[in-house]
Design a protein around this motif. Sequence first.
Motif, mmCIF file in Angstrom:
data_model
loop_
_atom_site.group_PDB
_atom_site.id
_atom_site.type_symbol
_atom_site.label_atom_id
_atom_site.label_comp_id
_atom_site.label_asym_id
_atom_site.label_seq_id
_atom_site.Cartn_x
_atom_site.Cartn_y
_atom_site.Cartn_z
ATOM 1 N N VAL A 62 0.846 -1.200 0.000
ATOM 2 C CA VAL A 62 0.000 0.000 0.000
ATOM 3 C C VAL A 62 0.879 1.246 0.000
ATOM 4 O O VAL A 62 0.590 2.218 -0.708
ATOM 5 C CB VAL A 62 -0.973 -0.003 1.212
ATOM 6 C CG1 VAL A 62 -1.680 1.333 1.360
ATOM 7 C CG2 VAL A 62 -1.986 -1.126 1.076
ATOM 8 N N ILE A 63 1.956 1.220 0.755
ATOM 9 C CA ILE A 63 2.881 2.367 0.775
ATOM 10 C C ILE A 63 3.488 2.573 -0.614
ATOM 11 O O ILE A 63 3.563 3.704 -1.111
ATOM 12 C CB ILE A 63 3.986 2.163 1.832
ATOM 13 C CG1 ILE A 63 3.380 2.226 3.232
ATOM 14 C CG2 ILE A 63 5.089 3.205 1.684
ATOM 15 C CD1 ILE A 63 4.321 1.764 4.324
ATOM 16 N N GLU A 64 3.904 1.482 -1.255
ATOM 17 C CA GLU A 64 4.470 1.587 -2.611
ATOM 18 C C GLU A 64 3.449 2.138 -3.599
ATOM 19 O O GLU A 64 3.772 3.002 -4.423
ATOM 20 C CB GLU A 64 4.968 0.226 -3.078
ATOM 21 C CG GLU A 64 6.239 -0.219 -2.407
ATOM 22 C CD GLU A 64 6.673 -1.601 -2.867
ATOM 23 O OE1 GLU A 64 6.310 -2.023 -3.984
ATOM 24 O OE2 GLU A 64 7.390 -2.263 -2.090
ATOM 25 N N ALA A 65 2.212 1.647 -3.511
ATOM 26 C CA ALA A 65 1.162 2.135 -4.408
ATOM 27 C C ALA A 65 0.874 3.611 -4.149
ATOM 28 O O ALA A 65 0.650 4.382 -5.084
ATOM 29 C CB ALA A 65 -0.108 1.302 -4.235
ATOM 30 N N ALA A 66 0.914 4.003 -2.881
ATOM 31 C CA ALA A 66 0.661 5.403 -2.536
ATOM 32 C C ALA A 66 1.757 6.308 -3.075
ATOM 33 O O ALA A 66 1.476 7.387 -3.603
ATOM 34 C CB ALA A 66 0.540 5.558 -1.020
ATOM 35 N N THR A 67 3.007 5.882 -2.967
ATOM 36 C CA THR A 67 4.096 6.722 -3.471
ATOM 37 C C THR A 67 4.121 6.764 -4.993
ATOM 38 O O THR A 67 4.562 7.757 -5.572
ATOM 39 C CB THR A 67 5.466 6.249 -2.929
ATOM 40 O OG1 THR A 67 5.657 4.887 -3.266
ATOM 41 C CG2 THR A 67 5.552 6.442 -1.431
ATOM 42 N N ALA A 110 -4.394 8.989 -6.076
ATOM 43 C CA ALA A 110 -3.599 10.059 -5.467
ATOM 44 C C ALA A 110 -4.322 10.790 -4.341
ATOM 45 O O ALA A 110 -3.743 10.988 -3.275
ATOM 46 C CB ALA A 110 -3.144 11.034 -6.541
ATOM 47 N N PRO A 111 -5.572 11.216 -4.502
ATOM 48 C CA PRO A 111 -6.206 11.944 -3.396
ATOM 49 C C PRO A 111 -6.396 11.100 -2.132
ATOM 50 O O PRO A 111 -6.372 11.625 -1.027
ATOM 51 C CB PRO A 111 -7.566 12.352 -3.956
ATOM 52 C CG PRO A 111 -7.461 12.212 -5.429
ATOM 53 C CD PRO A 111 -6.419 11.187 -5.686
ATOM 54 N N ALA A 112 -6.551 9.806 -2.281
ATOM 55 C CA ALA A 112 -6.818 8.950 -1.131
ATOM 56 C C ALA A 112 -5.578 8.171 -0.681
ATOM 57 O O ALA A 112 -5.687 7.278 0.160
ATOM 58 C CB ALA A 112 -7.937 7.984 -1.474
#
Length: 164
Positions: A62-67, A110-112
Amino acid sequence: MPGRPLTRRTAVGTALVTPVLLAGCDIDPPARDGAAPATAPPPEDSALVASVVAALVLSRSVIEAATLSAPDLTPRLEPLATAHAAHLDVLLGAVPDAATTPSAPPVVTAPAALAAVRRAEQRLLREVRRGCVDAASGDLARVLASIVASTAQHAAALADGARA
C-alpha cells in the motif's frame, strides 16, 4: 498533607538500596549454560509469524502504491517503508517460507493515498498487537511488541501530519 522533608540520610540510604533492589529485577531470562540444546519455536508461532509477515507485506505494498500515485508523499512515507523492511528482515528469518509478495497490488488513487496508508497501518497494528498476545515465545512477543511500538509511532506521525 505535606510529606516529610527529604534528609541527607534518607537520600543516601535510598541511593544505596535502589541498585540492590533493581539487581533482583531481570527482564531477560537467565542465560543457559548450554546444558540443553535450543528448541525450535512452537508451531503456533510459525503461523502467527506468517500472518504478521503477510500484514507487513500488504502494508508495504500500500505504501508503494501510494508513493507511485502521489510521488510527493515519498519523503513522508520513506521512514515507514524502511521500518517495515527491517521488520520483515527480522521476521523472515523465523519463517523463511512465508510469502513476501502480495497476491494483487492494491489500487490507490492520489487523493486517497495517505488515507489508504493510514488504514493499512491500522490493520497492521491490530494484527501485530494480536500476535503479541498470542505468541507462545517470549522472544517473539518482545520482537512483536517492538514492531507495535514502531508502527504506532509512525501512525501517530502520519496522523499529526494530516493536522498540520
